[in-house]
Design a protein around this motif. Structure first.
Motif, PDB file in Angstrom:
ATOM      1  N   LEU A   3       0.843  -1.193   0.000  1.00 30.21           N
ATOM      2  CA  LEU A   3       0.000   0.000   0.000  1.00 30.21           C
ATOM      3  C   LEU A   3       0.877   1.242   0.000  1.00 30.21           C
ATOM      4  N   PRO A   4       0.370   2.354  -0.521  1.00 29.43           N
ATOM      5  CA  PRO A   4       1.136   3.600  -0.441  1.00 29.43           C
ATOM      6  C   PRO A   4       1.268   4.043   1.017  1.00 29.43           C
ATOM      7  N   PRO A   5       2.276   4.874   1.323  1.00 28.44           N
ATOM      8  CA  PRO A   5       2.426   5.355   2.700  1.00 28.44           C
ATOM      9  C   PRO A   5       1.152   6.034   3.201  1.00 28.44           C
ATOM     10  N   TYR A   6       0.908   5.871   4.486  1.00 30.35           N
ATOM     11  CA  TYR A   6      -0.236   6.485   5.163  1.00 30.35           C
ATOM     12  C   TYR A   6      -1.572   6.006   4.585  1.00 30.35           C
ATOM     13  N   GLN A   7      -1.627   4.735   4.208  1.00 28.86           N
ATOM     14  CA  GLN A   7      -2.861   4.116   3.731  1.00 28.86           C
ATOM     15  C   GLN A   7      -3.056   2.817   4.505  1.00 28.86           C
ATOM     16  N   GLU A   8      -4.120   2.735   5.287  1.00 28.95           N
ATOM     17  CA  GLU A   8      -4.358   1.555   6.098  1.00 28.95           C
ATOM     18  C   GLU A   8      -4.988   0.436   5.269  1.00 28.95           C
ATOM     19  N   GLN A   9      -4.697  -0.787   5.659  1.00 29.45           N
ATOM     20  CA  GLN A   9      -5.299  -1.958   5.028  1.00 29.45           C
ATOM     21  C   GLN A   9      -6.686  -2.219   5.597  1.00 29.45           C
ATOM     22  N   PHE A  10      -6.902  -1.859   6.877  1.00 32.57           N
ATOM     23  CA  PHE A  10      -8.155  -2.134   7.570  1.00 32.57           C
ATOM     24  C   PHE A  10      -8.786  -0.828   8.051  1.00 32.57           C
ATOM     25  N   PRO A  11      -9.722  -0.261   7.309  1.00 32.87           N
ATOM     26  CA  PRO A  11     -10.373   0.986   7.745  1.00 32.87           C
ATOM     27  C   PRO A  11     -11.192   0.772   9.025  1.00 32.87           C
ATOM     28  N   VAL A  12     -11.513   1.863   9.692  1.00 27.39           N
ATOM     29  CA  VAL A  12     -12.372   1.809  10.876  1.00 27.39           C
ATOM     30  C   VAL A  12     -13.646   1.040  10.525  1.00 27.39           C
ATOM     31  N   GLY A  13     -14.034   0.142  11.420  1.00 24.86           N
ATOM     32  CA  GLY A  13     -15.220  -0.689  11.212  1.00 24.86           C
ATOM     33  C   GLY A  13     -14.907  -2.055  10.628  1.00 24.86           C
ATOM     34  N   SER A  14     -13.685  -2.279  10.165  1.00 24.97           N
ATOM     35  CA  SER A  14     -13.299  -3.574   9.591  1.00 24.97           C
ATOM     36  C   SER A  14     -13.219  -4.635  10.682  1.00 24.97           C
ATOM     37  N   ARG A  15     -13.599  -5.856  10.323  1.00 25.00           N
ATOM     38  CA  ARG A  15     -13.421  -6.997  11.219  1.00 25.00           C
ATOM     39  C   ARG A  15     -12.036  -7.576  10.974  1.00 25.00           C
ATOM     40  N   VAL A  16     -11.267  -7.730  12.045  1.00 24.18           N
ATOM     41  CA  VAL A  16      -9.909  -8.266  11.947  1.00 24.18           C
ATOM     42  C   VAL A  16      -9.720  -9.400  12.945  1.00 24.18           C
ATOM     43  N   ARG A  17      -8.733 -10.219  12.645  1.00 27.83           N
ATOM     44  CA  ARG A  17      -8.324 -11.294  13.547  1.00 27.83           C
ATOM     45  C   ARG A  17      -6.866 -11.048  13.917  1.00 27.83           C
ATOM     46  N   VAL A  18      -6.560 -11.198  15.192  1.00 26.07           N
ATOM     47  CA  VAL A  18      -5.176 -11.117  15.641  1.00 26.07           C
ATOM     48  C   VAL A  18      -4.478 -12.391  15.154  1.00 26.07           C
ATOM     49  N   LYS A  19      -3.298 -12.234  14.587  1.00 27.66           N
ATOM     50  CA  LYS A  19      -2.576 -13.385  14.043  1.00 27.66           C
ATOM     51  C   LYS A  19      -2.230 -14.404  15.130  1.00 27.66           C
ATOM     52  N   ALA A  20      -1.725 -15.545  14.696  1.00 27.61           N
ATOM     53  CA  ALA A  20      -1.416 -16.678  15.577  1.00 27.61           C
ATOM     54  C   ALA A  20      -0.336 -16.329  16.600  1.00 27.61           C
TER      55      ALA A  20
END
Length: 82
Positions: A3-20
């Motif tokens: 991704l370009p600098p200062y661009q998040e992969q997960f916007p506010v409201g995204s469902r995420v999982r903490v890695k293993a």
């Protein structure tokens, strides 16, 4: 593709999982810069949550706050839960 600098992969409201746990333990041992992860964060391995806030460290590192799981999370420690 990165991704370009200062661009998040997960916007506010995204469902995420903490890695293993194995990944988090390696990250904890190897990361020597800002916002190290805590033992409590390692214990959150595999849990899912919603992104509450997104910030950027100088240089573009993306940092997240989650709704229920405490701590400041590095993007590399999270994955999509959808």
């Amino acid at each position: 593709m990165p991704l370009p600098p200062y661009q998040e992969q997960f916007p506010v409201g995204s469902r995420v999982r903490v890695k293993a746990r194995f990944f988090l333990e390696q990250f904890q041992r190897g990361w020597k810069y800002h916002h190290p992860i805590s033992a409590d964060q390692v214990d959150a391995a595999g849990r899912t949550d919603t992104v509450k806030g997104v910030g950027f460290y100088h240089g573009g590192d993306v940092l997240y706050q989650l709704s229920q799981i405490p701590g400041t999370w590095h993007e590399v420690c999270l994955e999509s839960a959808t």
